[in-house]
Every structure is written in structure tokens, then in C-alpha cells.
Design a protein around this motif. Structure first.
Motif, short mmCIF file in Angstrom:
data_model
loop_
_atom_site.label_atom_id
_atom_site.label_comp_id
_atom_site.label_asym_id
_atom_site.label_seq_id
_atom_site.Cartn_x
_atom_site.Cartn_y
_atom_site.Cartn_z
N ASP A 101 13.75 13.46 -38.98
CA ASP A 101 13.68 12.39 -39.68
C ASP A 101 11.29 12.56 -39.96
OD1 ASP A 101 13.65 9.90 -40.98
OD2 ASP A 101 13.56 9.11 -38.59
N TYR A 104 9.01 11.85 -37.54
CA TYR A 104 9.34 10.82 -36.64
C TYR A 104 10.53 11.36 -36.09
CZ TYR A 104 7.35 6.93 -40.09
OH TYR A 104 6.13 6.20 -40.02
N HIS A 144 10.91 6.00 -29.20
CA HIS A 144 12.54 7.75 -29.01
C HIS A 144 11.54 8.88 -29.32
CE1 HIS A 144 12.05 6.82 -33.51
NE2 HIS A 144 12.04 7.20 -34.00
N PHE A 191 21.05 3.92 -38.78
CA PHE A 191 20.98 4.98 -39.69
C PHE A 191 22.58 5.47 -40.13
CE2 PHE A 191 16.83 7.79 -39.01
CZ PHE A 191 16.01 6.79 -39.47
N PHE A 210 18.45 5.04 -33.45
CA PHE A 210 17.79 6.45 -34.84
C PHE A 210 18.98 7.57 -35.24
CE2 PHE A 210 14.65 3.26 -34.27
CZ PHE A 210 14.86 2.58 -35.28
N GLN A 214 17.07 12.10 -32.10
CA GLN A 214 15.79 10.74 -32.01
C GLN A 214 16.44 10.35 -30.65
OE1 GLN A 214 16.09 9.39 -36.20
NE2 GLN A 214 13.38 9.58 -36.27
N ARG A 244 -0.35 2.52 -35.32
CA ARG A 244 1.10 1.65 -36.10
C ARG A 244 2.03 2.16 -35.17
NH1 ARG A 244 6.14 3.42 -37.88
NH2 ARG A 244 6.84 1.89 -39.69
N ASP A 246 6.19 2.19 -34.01
CA ASP A 246 6.92 3.02 -34.73
C ASP A 246 7.68 1.64 -34.30
OD1 ASP A 246 8.20 4.15 -37.23
OD2 ASP A 246 9.50 4.69 -35.18
N ALA A 247 8.94 1.47 -34.61
CA ALA A 247 10.24 0.87 -34.17
C ALA A 247 9.81 0.15 -33.26
CB ALA A 247 11.49 1.38 -34.00
N GLU A 319 5.03 -2.24 -36.90
CA GLU A 319 6.06 -2.20 -37.28
C GLU A 319 6.88 -3.60 -36.69
OE1 GLU A 319 9.57 0.53 -39.43
OE2 GLU A 319 8.75 0.85 -37.95
N HIS A 382 6.51 4.13 -46.50
CA HIS A 382 7.61 4.66 -46.85
C HIS A 382 9.35 4.53 -47.14
CE1 HIS A 382 6.73 4.87 -42.86
NE2 HIS A 382 7.89 5.42 -42.57
N ASP A 383 9.99 3.29 -46.38
CA ASP A 383 11.34 3.04 -46.35
C ASP A 383 11.67 2.45 -46.96
OD1 ASP A 383 11.23 4.64 -42.93
OD2 ASP A 383 10.02 2.63 -42.93
N ARG A 451 15.66 7.96 -48.81
CA ARG A 451 14.66 7.03 -49.00
C ARG A 451 13.50 8.15 -49.61
NH1 ARG A 451 14.00 6.13 -42.71
NH2 ARG A 451 14.85 7.83 -41.91
N ARG A 455 9.15 8.64 -51.41
CA ARG A 455 8.24 9.43 -51.11
C ARG A 455 7.96 11.06 -51.76
NH1 ARG A 455 11.66 9.52 -45.28
NH2 ARG A 455 11.40 7.83 -44.82
C1 NOJ Z 1 10.13 3.05 -38.88
C2 NOJ Z 1 10.06 4.65 -39.58
O1 NOJ Z 1 9.13 3.65 -40.61
C3 NOJ Z 1 10.85 5.23 -40.07
O2 NOJ Z 1 10.29 6.16 -41.24
C4 NOJ Z 1 11.59 6.00 -38.89
O3 NOJ Z 1 12.93 6.35 -39.44
C5 NOJ Z 1 12.27 5.14 -38.36
N1 NOJ Z 1 11.27 4.46 -37.62
C6 NOJ Z 1 12.55 6.17 -36.76
O4 NOJ Z 1 11.07 6.29 -36.61
#
Ligand code: NOJ
Length: 598
Positions: A101, A104, A144, A191, A210, A214, A244, A246-247, A319, A382-383, A451, A455
Motif C-alpha cells: 500500500d 502504509y 496496522h 479496500f 485495510f 495490513q 500525522r 494515519d487511520a 487523519e 493522496h487518497d 488512487r 499520485r
Molecule cells: C490512510 C492513508 O492515507 C491511505 O493512503 C492508506 O491506504 C490507509 N490510511 C491505510 O493505511
């Protein structure tokens, strides 16, 4: 929240109510100096009016000609970022990773993926960024790890391994000696598909919110907490400006592992997503209360590294996709137990439609319902497809990008944007399945293209491969055809370019005292076509901002209580007419006007 209410809740209340007007000027002069990085105090409060730039390292600048961006590439572009006025860069994950990923999925939290460089390169990046007064913010993925991380390799090796309980393992439903049974419940991966994966060796399912690669960590295990405090300390000691997270809202799951509810439409029928799966309510896997004590713990850890000298305050960014502003407010932490300094305000960022009323509501929410905290506004990352795809009309995209960036930089708080926004990079998704790199697109093509479109490599100039990598190298994602005209080199010298607009907005944000931290008050609130507001700070001229959300010319009449009608232009859409007064501001299609009330 109005000015009186805001200062009454803030630490500034006493100071602001006692000092004479000329002292305000002194205060703002000192503050401007602090914002320029000239005094120790600024190092503690830099984040409150910060401009934060998201770098997707894979796509920013390749220096070793392997078609993948690297840390040395980011270092090489620091002067560019400095000139643009950036205070901090957030790097998406650069740690060793199988790249399932794109980072990630981390397999070692205390090193650098060789694709991006070495720890020595990282230290050099920090040192060079320091020289330019730019903070480096790292991604912190605590929900994760990669399934190739040593913790997970241990965890899946046997049921009695000491790391077994670091992840979320459960028996299948109706499992027998010969059958794995059904997944423990109906939880879905973000996902697509079930969030449970059967492990043949130890005959249990593991949970992954995810991708299957992960696995989710078990945050009920205190050793997981300690491991991440150690990881944070490792990077904070190296001089990072913060993280930052994540998730972060998905850290905990319902301990009873109950099924999630299925969302229904107004006729009572289950809502089905693009993949034909029922939409679940996420009530058992998202935004559970356990996240708050964890973030209080992480914040206390990060705060230990604060100092009056650069990088000063280490900042935690979240996030935080949340259902409403009340939930967002909780992410700042209760009194005396701080959590994030800057949880992302996705309420505003994901409206995805130029709807004046909605923008007005969300901006008001940020003023009135965040308890005086600093909002972090963000539109792009980026998402999600870039601004052109979500807000553009295909005809006035650059002007629409001016509208969005004005809301971003001219509102109170910190502002975060995504590499390439400043030149108007376009979302460019792959057109053939064989070109797709994002696992989401690979798995679900053509229903979901993934995505990759947001990117693509940064467009620096009009040479082959846009200056991202050497001309004879194949970049990891193709450079969009737009690079011939949409690139830094072409836009930098042009006063009317989108790049010049970004640079000027950022300059105003950093140097104009009302812009820097004045109150945000919406104006002309019955107008359904133009969003207007003013920024007001004591003792300095009020700034008004008007943004036309339509393709038709508009004229707005603004009133600033206690002020006359004359206005001096600070910035306006190229080619727009000068207003005769505050009562008649002409705006072209998706036009923007920013002026100082005299
Ligand atoms: C949020 C991230 O911005 C994304 O790119 C990623 O796939 C998921 N969290 C899982 O880590």
C-alpha cells in the motif's frame, strides 16, 4: 463564534482586554516576527497559522534515476518549498515496506526504505530543512503494520507466541477441525471484501481494516502502546517536527465483535456500494472511544520533546474523517488532557461541491464548535481525486482552484495542501488495467480505478518526464500529458499563474496580521452564490474576502460593522475590475476578491 466569545475562551482574553490600541500593533508586529521564525516564542506556536505541504515522496523528485522519488530529491527541492512559504512538510511513509500500500504497510518503523534512501539521507534532509526553518512531519501508522513486520511474523508463527496478542485474532464462526468456518463477523475492509483473513497455520482469522497485507494491531495490549512511544521518541530525537497519525479513528474495534449495521435507503432497502457489497455503519470499527486515551498518551510523549528552539513544538496531526464537528472537537482532547494539536477538518475538505450554504455552515462550525481550537483545513491528499476532479467544471478549473485555495489560506487556522496543487496538477487515472499500481485499483478494476490518478509525478518543467526523473527513465507512474504547460518552471515567472496566486496567498497569510490570526466572520450570509467573510484582529485593518461560487459574474455588497465603504485591494483574480467601494465588488466567473477595509 464571534470575536468577544473567542477571546473570552482563549488565553489571550486578559491581555486583549487591558492593553491600549497601540499595544495591539506591537503585539501583532511581534507576532509577525515570531511567525517569520525570529523569536523563541514562535517555535512553540508555529503550527497555529502553519502552511503544511504534503509530499508523496515516491512522486516528488527522483535523484538516483530509478523512476521513484527519494529523500535526496526532497532535500533538493527545499529551496522551492521555502520560497513558496511552506512551514512544514508532511511525508507519507518512508519506512521500509513491501510497498503493498505504498508505504502504509510498514515492516520496520525505525529505518528508511532503501527505495527512498538511508537514515543518513534522512538526517541530511532534517539538517537542510532546519536551515530553512521547515519542519519535517512523518506519517505514524499505528492501526496496522505490514504482514511482513517481525511482530506479525512472530504473531502468526504460533498461538502461544508472545506476539500473538499484538494483533487481532479470532476463531471462525462454526469452525471445525476440517473447516475454517465463516469469518467472525460481517466487518468489511475499507479496500473491499471481508476484513478477516484466514491463517492456515494457526487456524484463526486475523483482522485487517485495510488491505490483507495490513493486519490490525491490538491496542488493548499495553506493549503495543509502549512500542509506539519508543518509535515516536526515535524520530523525535532525530528532530522531526511531529507526526500525522494515519487511520487513527480505526484503532479500536468492538470487544464483543458484534456485526455492524447495514445502512438503509429511504425506502428501507440496504445501500449497496460500488462493489455490490452492503454499506455498513462502521459503528463497531470506527471512532470508538479508546482512541482518546491513546492519543493523550502519545501527546504526553511528544510534548516531552517540545522546546523553545527549532523545531519547537512537536505537533500531532490526525487523519480524522469524522461524522460531525462535535466528534472532531473531541480529537483536541478534554481540558487538561490534550490529544491532537491539529486533527484534520475533513468536514470542510470533503464537501466535494461548490455549495455556498454548506461551506458557510462548515466554516461557522470551525469557528463556533471547536471550542476555540485551531482548525486544520485540508482539501486534497493522496487518497482523493485532486481539486480539478472534485470541484472543477472543466471550463474554469484554474479559477475554481483559486476559490478553493482562497478558502484554504484565507480562513483562520492551519492550512495543508498537496504537492502539485500549487500548479494545478490534474487527476490523471490510468486507462488500462495493466498500468494500475494502487492495490485498490488492481483488485477492483474497472469498478474502482484506485488512487494512481492523484499520485502522478510532480511536474517541475516541460522536459521529458517533467524534471521528475531523467528523460530515459520510466517513472513509476506516467507523467500526465498536461506537464507541457502545467509545470513549475512555466508558472513561476508568470504573475497571473495559479502558482503566483498560491505564493501570494501564503505571503498574505504569513504577513498580514488579520490574515495571520484574526477572527473569521461570515458576511452577506443570505447570498447563495458568493461566499464572503472578513478577518478581524484588534488594532489592524479588517480584511474582506469574497469568492464567487458560480460561472456567472456577480457583484457583492459587503458591510463591515463600524467601518466605512472604502477598500484597498490585496489580491484579486487576474483581470478582474477594481471595486468602486466595499458596497460593489465585481467578481467574474469563480472570481475572488481580497481587500483591506480602510
Ligand atoms: C490512510 C492513508 O492515507 C491511505 O493512503 C492508506 O491506504 C490507509 N490510511 C491505510 O493505511
Amino acid at each position: 463564534m464571534n470575536w468577544t466569545k473567542r477571546i473570552a475562551t482563549g488565553a489571550m482574553a486578559l491581555v486583549l482586554s487591558c492593553v491600549a490600541p497601540y499595544a495591539f500593533a506591537q503585539y501583532y508586529a511581534a507576532k509577525a516576527a515570531a511567525q517569520a521564525g525570529a523569536s523563541a516564542g514562535s517555535e512553540q506556536s508555529w503550527w497555529k497559522n502553519a502552511v503544511i505541504y504534503e509530499v508523496y515522496p515516491r512522486s516528488f523528485q527522483d535523484t538516483n534515476n530509478d523512476g521513484i522519488g527519494d529523500l535526496n530529491g526532497i532535500t533538493a527541492r527545499l529551496d522551492y518549498l521555502k520560497d513558496l512559504g511552506v512551514d512544514a512538510i508532511w511525508l507519507t511513509p518512508i519506512y521500509p515496506s513491501p510497498q503493498a500500500d505504498f508505504g502504509y504497510d510498514i515492516s520496520d518503523y525505525e529505518n528508511i526504505d532503501p527505495q527512498y534512501g538511508t537514515l543518513a539521507d534522512f538526517d541530511r534532509l532534517i539538517a537542510e530543512a532546519n536551515k530553512r526553518h521547515i519542519r519535517v512531519i512523518l506519517d505514524m501508522v499505528m492501526n496496522h503494520t505490514s504482514d511482513e513486520h517481525k511482530w506479525f511474523l512472530e504473531s502468526r508463527s504460533s498461538r502461544d507466541n508472545p506476539y500473538r496478542d499484538w494483533y487481532v485474532w479470532r476463531d471462525g464462526k462454526g469452525e471445525t477441525a476440517t473447516s475454517k468456518g465463516a469469518p467472525p463477523n460481517n466487518w468489511q475492509s475499507m479496500f473491499g471484501g471481508s476484513a478477516w483473513e484466514w491463517d492456515t497455520k494457526t487456524r484463526q482469522y486475523y483482522y485487517h481494516k485495510f488491505y490483507v497485507k495490513q493486519p490490525d494491531l491490538n491496542w488493548n495490549n499495553p506493549m503495543v502502546h509502549q512500542a509506539f512511544k519508543d518509535i515516536m521518541a526515535f524520530w523525535l530525537e532525530r528532530g522531526v517536527g511531529g507526526f500525522r497519525f494515519d487511520a487513527i479513528t480505526t484503532l479500536y474495534e468492538d470487544p464483543q465483535m458484534r456485526d455492524e449495521g447495514v445502512l438503509k435507503d429511504k425506502n428501507g432497502q440496504p445501500i449497496v456500494n460500488l462493489l455490490g457489497e452492503p454499506e455498513l455503519d462502521n459503528s463497531k470499527t470506527d471512532n470508538l472511544p479508546g482512541v482518546h486515551p491513546v492519543m493523550q498518551e502519545m501527546r504526553a510523549e511528544a510534548d516531552k520533546f517540545d522546546s523553545d528552539t527549532f523545531p519547537g513544538k512537536r505537533v500531532l496531526i490526525g487523519e480524522t474523517y469524522l461524522p460531525n464537528v462535535a466528534e472532531l472537537e473531541k480529537m483536541y482532547g478534554p481540558p487538561g488532557k490534550p490529544e491532537f494539536e491539529l486533527p484534520m477538518d475533513m468536514q470542510l475538505g470533503i464537501i466535494n461541491k461548490l455549495d455556498v450554504a454548506k461551506f458557510r455552515t462548515r466554516l461557522t462550525d470551525a469557528e463556533d464548535h471547536l471550542n476555540g481550537h485551531i482548525p486544520l483545513i485540508v482539501f486534497d491528499n493522496h487518497d482523493n481525486p485532486r481539486i480539478d476532479k472534485r470541484y472543477g467544471d472543466g471550463i474554469h478549473n484554474t479559477d475554481i482552484e483559486r476559490v478553493i485555495s482562497t478558502i484554504l489560506f484565507a480562513s483562520r487556522g492551519a492550512a495543508m495542501f498537496y504537492y502539485g496543487d500549487e500548479i494545478g496538477m490534474k487527476t490523471t487515472p490510468p486507462t488500462r488495467k495493466e498500468d494500475v499500481k494502487d492495490p485498490v485499483g488492481i483488485r477492483w478494476w474497472p469498478k474502482i480505478k484506485g488512487r494512481d490518478g492523484e499520485r502522478t509525478p510532480m511536474q517541475w518543467d516541460d522536459s521529458p518526464n517533467a524534471g521528475f526523473t531523467a528523460a530515459d527513465v520510466e517513472p513509476w507512474l506516467p507523467v500526465p500529458p498536461s506537464y507541457k504547460t502545467v509545470n513549475v518552471k512555466a508558472e513561476e515567472p508568470q504573475p497571473d499563474s495559479l502558482f503566483a496566486w498560491y505564493r501570494e496567498l501564503i505571503r498574505l497569510k504569513k504577513t498580514n496580521p488579520a490574515f495571520a490570526d484574526g477572527n473569521n466572520v461570515l458576511l452577506d450570509t443570505a447570498n447563495t452564490k458568493v461566499l464572503s467573510w472578513m478577518r478581524q484582529a484588534p488594532g489592524v485593518p479588517t480584511v474582506v474576502v469574497a469568492t464567487n461560487f458560480t460561472a456567472m459574474p456577480q457583484t457583492v455588497s459587503l458591510k463591515v460593522p463600524g467601518a466605512g465603504s472604502s477598500v484597498k485591494t490585496l489580491l484579486k483574480t487576474p483581470g478582474a475590475k477594481e471595486p468602486a467601494s466595499l458596497r460593489a465588488i465585481p467578481l467574474g466567473p469563480f472570481g475572488v476578491y481580497i481587500g483591506e477595509v480602510e
